[in-house]
Design an enzyme around this catalytic site. Sequence first.
Site, short mmCIF file in Angstrom:
data_model
loop_
_atom_site.label_atom_id
_atom_site.label_comp_id
_atom_site.label_asym_id
_atom_site.label_seq_id
_atom_site.Cartn_x
_atom_site.Cartn_y
_atom_site.Cartn_z
N GLU A 87 35.23 -15.68 87.48
CA GLU A 87 33.79 -15.95 87.56
C GLU A 87 33.50 -17.13 86.65
O GLU A 87 33.76 -17.08 85.46
CB GLU A 87 32.98 -14.74 87.11
CG GLU A 87 33.07 -13.61 88.11
CD GLU A 87 31.90 -12.64 87.99
OE1 GLU A 87 30.99 -12.90 87.18
OE2 GLU A 87 31.93 -11.63 88.70
N ASP A 145 20.73 -13.41 80.39
CA ASP A 145 21.89 -13.49 79.50
C ASP A 145 21.52 -13.29 78.04
O ASP A 145 20.46 -13.71 77.58
CB ASP A 145 22.58 -14.84 79.67
CG ASP A 145 23.39 -14.88 80.96
OD1 ASP A 145 24.28 -14.03 81.10
OD2 ASP A 145 23.10 -15.73 81.82
N TYR A 180 28.33 -6.21 92.89
CA TYR A 180 28.41 -6.31 91.43
C TYR A 180 27.43 -5.32 90.84
O TYR A 180 26.22 -5.49 90.98
CB TYR A 180 28.07 -7.75 91.03
CG TYR A 180 28.27 -8.08 89.55
CD1 TYR A 180 27.72 -7.29 88.54
CD2 TYR A 180 28.97 -9.21 89.18
CE1 TYR A 180 27.90 -7.60 87.21
CE2 TYR A 180 29.15 -9.55 87.84
CZ TYR A 180 28.61 -8.73 86.86
OH TYR A 180 28.78 -9.05 85.54
#
Lengths: 266, 404
Positions: free
Chosen positions: A46, A57, A172
Amino acid sequence: MSGRIGKAFNRGRTCLAPFVTAGDPHPDWTVDILHALVEGGADLLELGVPFSDPMADGPVIQRASERAIERGVTLESVLDMVSEFRRHDADTPIILMGYMNPVERFGETRFPPAAAAAGVDGLLLVDCPPEEGAALHGALRDAGLASIFLVAPTTTDARLDQICSAAQGFVYYVSFKGITGADRLDAAALAEPVARIRERTTLPVAAGFGINDGDSARAVGAFTDGVVIGSALVGRLAEAGSRDEAVARARDFVASVRESLDNDGS
Amino acid sequence: MNPQATTPSEAPDPTGHFGEFGGSYVSETLMHALEELREAWGRWRQDPEFMARLDRDLAHYVGRPSPIYHAERLTARCGGARILLKREDLNHTGAHKINNTVGQGLLAKHMGKPRVIAETGAGQHGVATATVAARLDQDCVVYMGETDIHRQAINVFRMRLMGAEVRSVSSGSRTLKDALNEAMRDWVTNVDDTFYVIGTVAGPHPYPVMVRDFNAVVGREARAQMLAQHEALPDALVACVGGGSNAMGLFHPFIGDEDVAMVGVEAAGRGLATGEHAASLCAGKPGVLHGCRTYLLDDNAGQITHTHSVSAGLDYPGVGPEHAWLKDSGRAQYVAVTDDEALDATRALSRLEGILPALESAHAVAYGLKLASQMRPDQSVLINLSGRGDKDVQTLAEIEGLSL
């Protein structure tokens, strides 16, 4: 559809998917780092596309993105890195992970063929759920790239139906409510949501967020087909003072996680 | 997509799109929280008791209706259209922001969320959120960029006095956009018990609609006041636009009044040509930021650029998606005025009318004066005086080389 993603999940072992921010700690080191990850035992890579405002994030990947942007990394140069990687590795799938705006600025119709030509296998845009970006997802499909979507602990059954029918490559699963790199992982809590996903799709399921070493990877891998390790790796690379040191850190860290995953105690 | 395809009354569509703008560009973890919020707002806005409580709070706590004031000396100086000011600066806490936080705070209470978070630039939205949280006994955390904490020290202290925790954000440009990122990260982490009080008409659906609806009290009042006091609608509305909540609140009830021109005024900072500005509609391109598709300021690689404005509340690289849509449809017009023009307007309004405007609102005043001078005396311009300038006294003194 590229077959590389499917093969990566079909090697008779938990698919290990390390995440690194493209261009950090130095743009010239990224390709070597990617090869080192594969040497260490990665099955799928990734590659984070740096964005100025990475809302999902935590601080480790935020700072890596800021450093990469300061060093001039763009989506265009990320594709160049992938092309260069492909000269010596035709088998390991690469997923680009990032945010919508750099892709939109590159061009929703121009990006998918360019990414496919560079050797990218799929795209995961954190801020683009299946409801949005219809034109982009269509163009990705036409170019043979997988649109990869997130499922979260808060995802309802109705949304899960929708996501699983749109998903390609793999699903995911975001292992907790939070941002990348946070210390909130409870691997046992994955059993129920992963089962809900498997009721709806035959695609492999990988989990990420909060997996930071061999033990946590193994604990998660007991429930999923793949594990993603991001902040823990990005943090280790950030401290590397040279290309050789970054390459060694990448290889050694992934090798240690690989060993834990393969030695499942049974 | 053709912006003409949707008429104002149909906008946005059920998924929050204003033509090609708006939508919900957030990570999956928040999608359910947004669904909950849409359902809750859809339900409570139909509830007569909830709406009556909101009206009472707006009347007795905020101090509504705010008057429309005829600025006769400014009018005389411009020698054109009558200049009228909608006095949102007279609201409790000093700006229009409280119209929205009273509403969202009440909604949070009804949704059973004990904790509220907010982002703030100039501090006005942070103060307005802290104020309402104190009254409703909610835990309150406000995210604010490090740069803004320094230039709006008085508002930081006001928030703390009201029991809010102000968290300094030192990532990125250390201003409003980064505070918004950090608030989103908090929300993702604490989504079960936390209500995110967004302060402008941006963000993911339903925020642009909900914040507009809470601020539309400004436009509804203004429309009725104009008919009652001046027996005609204004010829033009002028309001400043950062994210665009005060402008949207004023404009929305007038969208169907085709003879009423609507002008949004962005921050041209040191001048559009210098690149140091915050004029996303005048100088930006469509893109995706903070949960919606809208006009924004970025570089060729899609990285959001650092903005500049003397006014912290306008110092934001995006704008509400409904403004993007009003621009492309031609229903509203967007212009930009520089820091210096805004400062001149601040001085003019202070000296001629005894009203110290917020630096944000001064942008609207600056353009309103220009526009009025080009119009006939039988016409009128209604300027939204969205906030008062007490918070900017320190900044104004520094610009004049004084330390207080």
